[in-house]
Design a protein around this motif. Sequence first.
Motif, PDB file in Angstrom:
ATOM      1  N   UNK A   1       0.849  -1.187   0.000  1.00 37.97           N
ATOM      2  CA  UNK A   1       0.000   0.000   0.000  1.00 37.97           C
ATOM      3  C   UNK A   1       0.887   1.241   0.000  1.00 37.97           C
ATOM      4  N   UNK A   2       0.334   2.380  -0.411  1.00 38.87           N
ATOM      5  CA  UNK A   2       1.101   3.630  -0.440  1.00 38.87           C
ATOM      6  C   UNK A   2       0.983   4.331   0.911  1.00 38.87           C
ATOM      7  N   UNK A   3       1.542   3.680   1.912  1.00 36.79           N
ATOM      8  CA  UNK A   3       1.479   4.218   3.273  1.00 36.79           C
ATOM      9  C   UNK A   3       2.846   4.586   3.815  1.00 36.79           C
ATOM     10  N   UNK A   4       3.837   4.648   2.946  1.00 34.48           N
ATOM     11  CA  UNK A   4       5.184   4.979   3.385  1.00 34.48           C
ATOM     12  C   UNK A   4       6.111   3.781   3.260  1.00 34.48           C
ATOM     13  N   UNK A   5       7.382   4.063   3.083  1.00 30.59           N
ATOM     14  CA  UNK A   5       8.385   3.027   2.868  1.00 30.59           C
ATOM     15  C   UNK A   5       9.549   3.256   3.821  1.00 30.59           C
ATOM     16  N   UNK A   6       9.992   2.186   4.464  1.00 34.44           N
ATOM     17  CA  UNK A   6      11.194   2.286   5.279  1.00 34.44           C
ATOM     18  C   UNK A   6      12.408   2.416   4.361  1.00 34.44           C
ATOM     19  N   UNK A   7      13.304   3.324   4.696  1.00 28.79           N
ATOM     20  CA  UNK A   7      14.470   3.554   3.844  1.00 28.79           C
ATOM     21  C   UNK A   7      15.433   2.383   3.838  1.00 28.79           C
ATOM     22  N   UNK A   8      15.350   1.534   4.845  1.00 32.44           N
ATOM     23  CA  UNK A   8      16.307   0.443   4.987  1.00 32.44           C
ATOM     24  C   UNK A   8      15.578  -0.887   5.186  1.00 32.44           C
ATOM     25  N   UNK A   9      16.149  -1.943   4.635  1.00 28.86           N
ATOM     26  CA  UNK A   9      15.674  -3.283   4.902  1.00 28.86           C
ATOM     27  C   UNK A   9      14.676  -3.814   3.892  1.00 28.86           C
ATOM     28  N   UNK A  10      15.070  -4.815   3.107  1.00 30.71           N
ATOM     29  CA  UNK A  10      14.158  -5.515   2.204  1.00 30.71           C
ATOM     30  C   UNK A  10      14.803  -6.834   1.800  1.00 30.71           C
ATOM     31  N   UNK A  11      13.959  -7.805   1.488  1.00 30.92           N
ATOM     32  CA  UNK A  11      14.462  -9.106   1.082  1.00 30.92           C
ATOM     33  C   UNK A  11      13.458  -9.826   0.218  1.00 30.92           C
ATOM     34  N   UNK A  12      13.913 -10.867  -0.455  1.00 26.02           N
ATOM     35  CA  UNK A  12      13.077 -11.644  -1.363  1.00 26.02           C
ATOM     36  C   UNK A  12      13.279 -13.118  -1.065  1.00 26.02           C
ATOM     37  N   UNK A  13      12.188 -13.875  -0.941  1.00 33.63           N
ATOM     38  CA  UNK A  13      12.269 -15.310  -0.714  1.00 33.63           C
ATOM     39  C   UNK A  13      10.885 -15.892  -0.519  1.00 33.63           C
ATOM     40  N   UNK A  14      10.809 -17.198  -0.563  1.00 33.90           N
ATOM     41  CA  UNK A  14       9.531 -17.892  -0.436  1.00 33.90           C
ATOM     42  C   UNK A  14       9.251 -18.172   1.041  1.00 33.90           C
ATOM     43  N   UNK A  15       8.435 -17.334   1.656  1.00 29.32           N
ATOM     44  CA  UNK A  15       8.130 -17.490   3.073  1.00 29.32           C
ATOM     45  C   UNK A  15       7.162 -18.649   3.311  1.00 29.32           C
ATOM     46  N   UNK A  16       6.090 -18.719   2.556  1.00 31.14           N
ATOM     47  CA  UNK A  16       5.017 -19.674   2.851  1.00 31.14           C
ATOM     48  C   UNK A  16       5.121 -20.988   2.091  1.00 31.14           C
ATOM     49  N   UNK A  17       6.171 -21.156   1.304  1.00 25.54           N
ATOM     50  CA  UNK A  17       6.404 -22.428   0.646  1.00 25.54           C
ATOM     51  C   UNK A  17       5.501 -22.725  -0.534  1.00 25.54           C
ATOM     52  N   UNK A  18       4.939 -21.693  -1.180  1.00 25.65           N
ATOM     53  CA  UNK A  18       4.055 -21.929  -2.325  1.00 25.65           C
ATOM     54  C   UNK A  18       4.789 -21.856  -3.661  1.00 25.65           C
ATOM     55  N   UNK A  19       6.115 -21.695  -3.605  1.00 28.33           N
ATOM     56  CA  UNK A  19       6.901 -21.649  -4.833  1.00 28.33           C
ATOM     57  C   UNK A  19       7.030 -20.280  -5.452  1.00 28.33           C
ATOM     58  N   UNK A  20       6.349 -19.273  -4.899  1.00 29.96           N
ATOM     59  CA  UNK A  20       6.437 -17.903  -5.410  1.00 29.96           C
ATOM     60  C   UNK A  20       7.277 -17.054  -4.460  1.00 29.96           C
ATOM     61  N   UNK A  21       8.015 -16.108  -5.028  1.00 32.26           N
ATOM     62  CA  UNK A  21       8.857 -15.241  -4.222  1.00 32.26           C
ATOM     63  C   UNK A  21       8.013 -14.198  -3.494  1.00 32.26           C
ATOM     64  N   UNK A  22       8.150 -14.156  -2.185  1.00 33.67           N
ATOM     65  CA  UNK A  22       7.520 -13.124  -1.378  1.00 33.67           C
ATOM     66  C   UNK A  22       8.547 -12.029  -1.102  1.00 33.67           C
ATOM     67  N   UNK A  23       8.103 -10.933  -0.543  1.00 32.64           N
ATOM     68  CA  UNK A  23       8.984  -9.804  -0.234  1.00 32.64           C
ATOM     69  C   UNK A  23       8.860  -9.487   1.252  1.00 32.64           C
ATOM     70  N   UNK A  24       9.997  -9.323   1.914  1.00 33.86           N
ATOM     71  CA  UNK A  24       9.998  -9.025   3.344  1.00 33.86           C
ATOM     72  C   UNK A  24      10.534  -7.619   3.580  1.00 33.86           C
ATOM     73  N   UNK A  25      10.042  -7.005   4.639  1.00 34.09           N
ATOM     74  CA  UNK A  25      10.505  -5.704   5.093  1.00 34.09           C
ATOM     75  C   UNK A  25      10.579  -5.705   6.602  1.00 34.09           C
ATOM     76  N   UNK A  26      10.992  -4.603   7.201  1.00 33.29           N
ATOM     77  CA  UNK A  26      11.163  -4.578   8.654  1.00 33.29           C
ATOM     78  C   UNK A  26       9.889  -4.873   9.439  1.00 33.29           C
ATOM     79  N   UNK A  27       8.736  -4.555   8.886  1.00 38.45           N
ATOM     80  CA  UNK A  27       7.493  -4.697   9.642  1.00 38.45           C
ATOM     81  C   UNK A  27       6.648  -5.895   9.211  1.00 38.45           C
ATOM     82  N   UNK A  28       7.189  -6.751   8.332  1.00 36.32           N
ATOM     83  CA  UNK A  28       6.435  -7.925   7.947  1.00 36.32           C
ATOM     84  C   UNK A  28       6.766  -8.382   6.538  1.00 36.32           C
ATOM     85  N   UNK A  29       5.855  -9.180   5.944  1.00 35.73           N
ATOM     86  CA  UNK A  29       6.117  -9.701   4.609  1.00 35.73           C
ATOM     87  C   UNK A  29       4.857  -9.653   3.755  1.00 35.73           C
ATOM     88  N   UNK A  30       5.100  -9.502   2.443  1.00 39.76           N
ATOM     89  CA  UNK A  30       4.029  -9.416   1.460  1.00 39.76           C
ATOM     90  C   UNK A  30       3.984 -10.724   0.675  1.00 39.76           C
TER      91      UNK A  30
END
Length: 650
Positions: free
Chosen positions: A429-458
């Motif tokens: 959502x367009x609610x602001x972005x942390x200037x630091x911290x991001x990652x990419x990986x499959x968190x839930x094991x569905x084979x698709x790449x998710x995106x992580x940030x300091x406050x959680x994952x998408x």
Amino acid sequence: MSNSKIKALSSKKWWLYIGGLTAISIFAAQKNFVPDVAFNGSTLAGWHTLGQADWRAEKGELIGKPNGEAGGWLVLDRGYQDIQFAADFRCDGACKAGVLLRAEKTAEGMKGVFVSLTAGDVAPYNVVVDAQGKELSRSAMPPGPGPMIRMATARFSGGEDLVPGFSKPAPTPDELKAPPPPKPVANAAGRGRAGRPGPELRANDWNSVQIILDADVLSMSINEGRGASGTTSDRTMGFGPIALYAGGSGEVRFKEVGYKDLNVKFEPKEEVSPHFKMQRISDFYYGWCAAAGDINNDGVPDIVAGPFYFLGPDFTHRHEFTAARTYNPSNQFSQAMVNFSYDFTGDGWADILAVDQRPIYLYVNPKGESRRWDRYNVVPQASTEIELLKDIDGDGKPEVLFGGDGALEYAKPDPANPTAPWIVTQISERTGVNAHGMGVGDINGDGRMDVVGPKGWWEQPPKGTAPGPWRFHPANFGNGGAEMGVYDVNGDGLNDVVTSLAAHGWGLSWFEQKRDKDGAISFAEHRIMGDFSTKNAGNVTFSELHALTFADLDGDGVPDIIVGKRVFSHLESYTDPDPYGPAVLYWYRTVRNLKAEGGAEFVPELIHNRSGVGSHLQAVDLNHDGAVDIITSTNRGTFVFFNQMRPKKK
């Protein structure tokens, strides 16, 4: 090197291999520094009293009770000029408290820089005190020059502005015609100091104070919140002891008192790990980033760092792909924040993607021509200090992940027109972005790449889903550090998150993924490194973990952490903790151990103590020997560390 040999090393004392630590976490250490002196006694030896107050020492506390409204002082016998001071203090009733620094003798008595720690009056002053300890005059210190400034005298003396900002290349013709980009939306956890509490005191309770008086600038924090700053009237001079003050009525208590002489700077002897061979390919500060790519199309990896590419395999010849200049790490930010190399145009030649702290530029490879490359602004607005190049959508080609226009997004070129503005996909959502911290990986094991940030994952939706923000899963992964790793740390089949906790502060942790009986995902934090006051893996402590990456360095099949300190992140100043700590570069070996908390532990080893990290570093096999090497570029130069831990191919 075989795994058995590495295990043998770990059975010895690892400190033999990790010399040159920034510091060791020790008893009585303050959070942000290891004091030269930490008071924990029950006598006033080394101190003397002055004025109308009775002072005593009990079990590590210094206690003052005024005998009159004017109060009195507990004066240290030793003098200091530049000093870092920290303590917890409590002011009961209508008492007044404070700390006097540079308490210099005068004809009247003494003068110095006084920090008032009284409710409703938390501020720095210049004071003069008579020989009996009575205050003769007090004047408010002029405001400090703000963060990222060490010496106000130089800043306001008519010379060069010490904070010129990021040096920008000249705009392209298309940029001159285009309307200005929208201002980024940032939350309080982003760049700067927004969201920090003000210097309010807790009445009849303990409060913490940290004071730094360096050159002619005083800065302070109260209860972890930034307080007022000031500029001394004596430029960079003044010398004298610390003095604690108790006035008004009621008792004043100080505990956890610690102080450090900032006139002394420590630089350990240069050390390189026996597991790596170092090559310094540039001695100067050109940028905060390094990447690898086959620039001249000869099948040999080359290195991109700052405005140059260095041709492999020896990396002794460098070429400008954009106009180059050196920078002063004390008072200038370099142009290059993050670089990547990949064939973005699809013509068979590796191009360069460069992030310059707002726009993202594509530099198109001129196919061997000895000249600076044509540049195109393919993403007009990037508000983060880290970007990643990862295959997010699963098409076999990498996309650039960034924060822009208030949301986390990724961009990819249109194959039909790769130099035009890239196709952008919104993740958050367009609610602001942390200037630091991001990652990419499959968190839930569905084979698709998710995106992580300091406050959680998408969670990435299935292909064919209508465009729109991805589903967000809240989690606390710190305040935002560097690249965040997503991999199975403990071997339980679930991907965990590994991250630094604050790009301009302290902390390194791994977050173990948990599943309940219904499959709901949560994370349990396991701290690897905190600050100077905590127990840390291998007794290693350093701040400003602004760049971090992951690779299997020892060949055991499990990724390891590669991380270090970014020295002078906010120029030469005390904006960030431990700014003069050594520029260390470490790897943390991931060790799966059922007896360890969470089933894994991280064993640190110093790679080098004179390089550190910038905003992005890369781990890649540069010499095709089967071992992953490390490239880092900082304000100390550009370095390659060739991994020696695997047998060389015959």
